[in-house]
Motif scaffolding. Structure first.
Motif, PDB file in Angstrom:
ATOM      1  N   LEU A   1       0.821  -1.207   0.000  1.00  0.00           N
ATOM      2  CA  LEU A   1       0.000   0.000   0.000  1.00  0.00           C
ATOM      3  C   LEU A   1       0.856   1.259   0.000  1.00  0.00           C
ATOM      4  CD1 LEU A   1      -2.716  -1.190   2.531  1.00  0.00           C
ATOM      5  CD2 LEU A   1      -3.053  -0.766   0.077  1.00  0.00           C
ATOM      6  N   SER A   2       2.103   1.150   0.465  1.00  0.00           N
ATOM      7  CA  SER A   2       3.016   2.289   0.503  1.00  0.00           C
ATOM      8  C   SER A   2       3.764   2.476  -0.804  1.00  0.00           C
ATOM      9  CB  SER A   2       4.047   2.098   1.625  1.00  0.00           C
ATOM     10  OG  SER A   2       3.441   1.981   2.884  1.00  0.00           O
ATOM     11  N   ALA A   3       3.906   1.413  -1.588  1.00  0.00           N
ATOM     12  CA  ALA A   3       4.772   1.423  -2.763  1.00  0.00           C
ATOM     13  C   ALA A   3       4.334   2.467  -3.782  1.00  0.00           C
ATOM     14  CB  ALA A   3       4.793   0.042  -3.412  1.00  0.00           C
ATOM     15  N   GLN A   4       5.314   3.258  -4.243  1.00  0.00           N
ATOM     16  CA  GLN A   4       5.050   4.269  -5.264  1.00  0.00           C
ATOM     17  C   GLN A   4       5.196   3.639  -6.651  1.00  0.00           C
ATOM     18  OE1 GLN A   4       4.058   7.416  -4.101  1.00  0.00           O
ATOM     19  NE2 GLN A   4       4.060   6.203  -2.217  1.00  0.00           N
ATOM     20  N   LEU A   5       4.336   2.696  -6.954  1.00  0.00           N
ATOM     21  CA  LEU A   5       4.375   1.969  -8.212  1.00  0.00           C
ATOM     22  C   LEU A   5       2.979   1.981  -8.827  1.00  0.00           C
ATOM     23  CD1 LEU A   5       6.401  -1.154  -6.984  1.00  0.00           C
ATOM     24  CD2 LEU A   5       7.286   0.698  -8.403  1.00  0.00           C
ATOM     25  N   PRO A   6       2.871   1.799 -10.146  1.00  0.00           N
ATOM     26  CA  PRO A   6       1.544   1.750 -10.785  1.00  0.00           C
ATOM     27  C   PRO A   6       0.832   0.441 -10.468  1.00  0.00           C
ATOM     28  CG  PRO A   6       3.256   1.319 -12.408  1.00  0.00           C
ATOM     29  CD  PRO A   6       3.966   1.712 -11.135  1.00  0.00           C
ATOM     30  N   LEU A   7       0.241   0.371  -9.281  1.00  0.00           N
ATOM     31  CA  LEU A   7      -0.411  -0.839  -8.803  1.00  0.00           C
ATOM     32  C   LEU A   7      -1.917  -0.601  -8.684  1.00  0.00           C
ATOM     33  CD1 LEU A   7       2.132  -1.766  -5.979  1.00  0.00           C
ATOM     34  CD2 LEU A   7       1.950  -2.825  -8.233  1.00  0.00           C
ATOM     35  N   PRO A   8      -2.706  -1.667  -8.601  1.00  0.00           N
ATOM     36  CA  PRO A   8      -4.162  -1.505  -8.471  1.00  0.00           C
ATOM     37  C   PRO A   8      -4.542  -0.655  -7.263  1.00  0.00           C
ATOM     38  CG  PRO A   8      -3.582  -3.793  -8.929  1.00  0.00           C
ATOM     39  CD  PRO A   8      -2.292  -3.077  -8.663  1.00  0.00           C
ATOM     40  N   GLN A   9      -5.548   0.213  -7.443  1.00  0.00           N
ATOM     41  CA  GLN A   9      -6.024   1.053  -6.354  1.00  0.00           C
ATOM     42  C   GLN A   9      -6.882   0.237  -5.385  1.00  0.00           C
ATOM     43  OE1 GLN A   9      -5.096   4.385  -5.898  1.00  0.00           O
ATOM     44  NE2 GLN A   9      -3.660   3.693  -7.492  1.00  0.00           N
TER      45      GLN A   9
ATOM     46  N   ALA B   1      -9.291  -6.425  -3.037  1.00  0.00           N
ATOM     47  CA  ALA B   1      -8.522  -5.445  -3.797  1.00  0.00           C
ATOM     48  C   ALA B   1      -7.106  -5.314  -3.240  1.00  0.00           C
ATOM     49  CB  ALA B   1      -9.229  -4.093  -3.777  1.00  0.00           C
ATOM     50  N   ILE B   2      -6.999  -5.365  -1.915  1.00  0.00           N
ATOM     51  CA  ILE B   2      -5.684  -5.286  -1.292  1.00  0.00           C
ATOM     52  C   ILE B   2      -4.859  -6.519  -1.646  1.00  0.00           C
ATOM     53  CG2 ILE B   2      -4.455  -5.274   0.920  1.00  0.00           C
ATOM     54  CD1 ILE B   2      -6.741  -3.545   2.010  1.00  0.00           C
ATOM     55  N   ASP B   3      -5.513  -7.690  -1.656  1.00  0.00           N
ATOM     56  CA  ASP B   3      -4.815  -8.918  -2.057  1.00  0.00           C
ATOM     57  C   ASP B   3      -4.246  -8.779  -3.465  1.00  0.00           C
ATOM     58  OD1 ASP B   3      -5.418 -10.070   0.340  1.00  0.00           O
ATOM     59  OD2 ASP B   3      -7.033 -11.331  -0.404  1.00  0.00           O
ATOM     60  N   ASP B   4      -5.044  -8.204  -4.387  1.00  0.00           N
ATOM     61  CA  ASP B   4      -4.573  -8.028  -5.766  1.00  0.00           C
ATOM     62  C   ASP B   4      -3.351  -7.121  -5.814  1.00  0.00           C
ATOM     63  OD1 ASP B   4      -6.636  -9.630  -6.651  1.00  0.00           O
ATOM     64  OD2 ASP B   4      -7.941  -7.950  -7.209  1.00  0.00           O
ATOM     65  N   ARG B   5      -3.391  -6.069  -5.027  1.00  0.00           N
ATOM     66  CA  ARG B   5      -2.262  -5.128  -5.013  1.00  0.00           C
ATOM     67  C   ARG B   5      -1.023  -5.789  -4.415  1.00  0.00           C
ATOM     68  NH1 ARG B   5      -1.666   0.680  -5.123  1.00  0.00           N
ATOM     69  NH2 ARG B   5       0.217   1.315  -3.997  1.00  0.00           N
ATOM     70  N   VAL B   6      -1.197  -6.559  -3.347  1.00  0.00           N
ATOM     71  CA  VAL B   6      -0.069  -7.243  -2.715  1.00  0.00           C
ATOM     72  C   VAL B   6       0.583  -8.215  -3.689  1.00  0.00           C
ATOM     73  CG1 VAL B   6       0.589  -8.902  -0.937  1.00  0.00           C
ATOM     74  CG2 VAL B   6      -0.897  -6.977  -0.352  1.00  0.00           C
ATOM     75  N   VAL B   7      -0.232  -8.982  -4.389  1.00  0.00           N
ATOM     76  CA  VAL B   7       0.313  -9.957  -5.339  1.00  0.00           C
ATOM     77  C   VAL B   7       1.116  -9.254  -6.422  1.00  0.00           C
ATOM     78  CG1 VAL B   7      -0.280 -11.632  -7.121  1.00  0.00           C
ATOM     79  CG2 VAL B   7      -1.435 -11.711  -4.903  1.00  0.00           C
ATOM     80  N   GLU B   8       0.580  -8.169  -6.970  1.00  0.00           N
ATOM     81  CA  GLU B   8       1.303  -7.463  -8.033  1.00  0.00           C
ATOM     82  C   GLU B   8       2.573  -6.812  -7.491  1.00  0.00           C
ATOM     83  OE1 GLU B   8       0.381  -4.439 -11.745  1.00  0.00           O
ATOM     84  OE2 GLU B   8      -1.216  -5.552 -10.744  1.00  0.00           O
TER      85      GLU B   8
END
Length: 247
Positions: free
Chosen positions: A41-49, A125-132
């Motif tokens: 959630l902290s990562a400054q990357l183009p990840l799912p919202q 949604a958080i799971d999707d972001r973590v995986v990516e």
């Protein structure tokens, strides 16, 4: 100053744990998952919202500083993921996500009702972001030009930097000499500025080879070398005088 998490290599510290399991108790997997989600959630990357209310920065450095800020006696008393739990809890309190009183009340509530469902809003949604995030990674390499001061084969002395909050320098290497084995190409930074310890802007990283007999005179096995990857801030010319702090 040697911080309690970098006392490895010293004698008389008590029995050494030979536990090989990554997770000993089921709850430890949840602590690891919370930490990983916070990093994603902290990562400054183009990840799912996500709909998460988490809006501050959390890194490995924050985790380490939180665990290392424990009272030294508590640090040696608690197990690995218990230290993680202390650091994560302190972070959420310090950043205003929850008060200590609210945390204590919720803890007691789940003690009394362990089958009570956990909050799940936005979990998918958080799971999707973590995986990516885990797939993409988060590299310490930086696209800047730096000039390495030392070359392969140079003899260097390891500095004795003033470590106040966190350090990446093992205590048993301070003021020791070694040989540069590798000069890694590029420049690297740490996850946060370490203040007086000296890691801030991106810098060269060296692999330095040490003779264990120099580190532990008369108490080392023969015919092997010890290697350490060290930021340039920790590496000085071998003819530099020993620091006042160590004298």
């Amino acid at each position: 100053m040697k911080l309690q998490h970098y006392l490895g290599g010293l004698e008389g510290l008590g029995p050494v744990s030979i536990e090989t399991r990554v997770f000993v108790e089921p709850w430890e997997t949840r602590i690891f998952a919370i930490h990983t989600a916070m990093m994603a959630l902290s990562a400054q990357l183009p990840l799912p919202q996500t709909p998460s209310a988490f809006n501050t920065i959390w890194t490995w450095a924050d985790l380490r500083k939180g665990a290392e800020s424990l009272n030294p006696f508590d640090y040696f008393k608690y197990r690995y993921y218990e230290k993680w739990l202390g650091g994560i809890s302190g972070y959420f309190i310090d950043h205003g996500y929850i008060t200590a009183e609210e945390l204590d009340a919720l803890t007691e509530e789940y003690y009394q009702h362990p089958s009570k469902p956990l909050p799940s809003a936005g979990a998918a949604a958080i799971d999707d972001r973590v995986v990516e995030y885990l797939v993409e990674g988060d590299s310490p390499a930086r696209d800047v030009l730096v000039t390495a001061e030392f070359s392969v084969g140079d003899m260097v002395r390891i500095e004795n930097v003033p470590s106040v909050e966190h350090t990446r320098l093992p205590g048993f290497l301070r003021n020791r000499t070694g040989i540069v084995e590798t000069v890694y190409p590029g420049a690297y930074t740490y996850l946060c500025d370490t203040g007086p310890d000296g890691i801030g802007p991106a810098m060269t990283v060296y692999c330095v080879r040490f003779d264990p007999n120099d580190l532990w005179p008369g108490n080392a096995e023969p015919n092997f070398s010890l290697y350490a990857d060290l930021y340039a801030r920790y590496v000085a010319s071998a003819d530099v005088s020993v620091s006042v702090e160590a004298a």
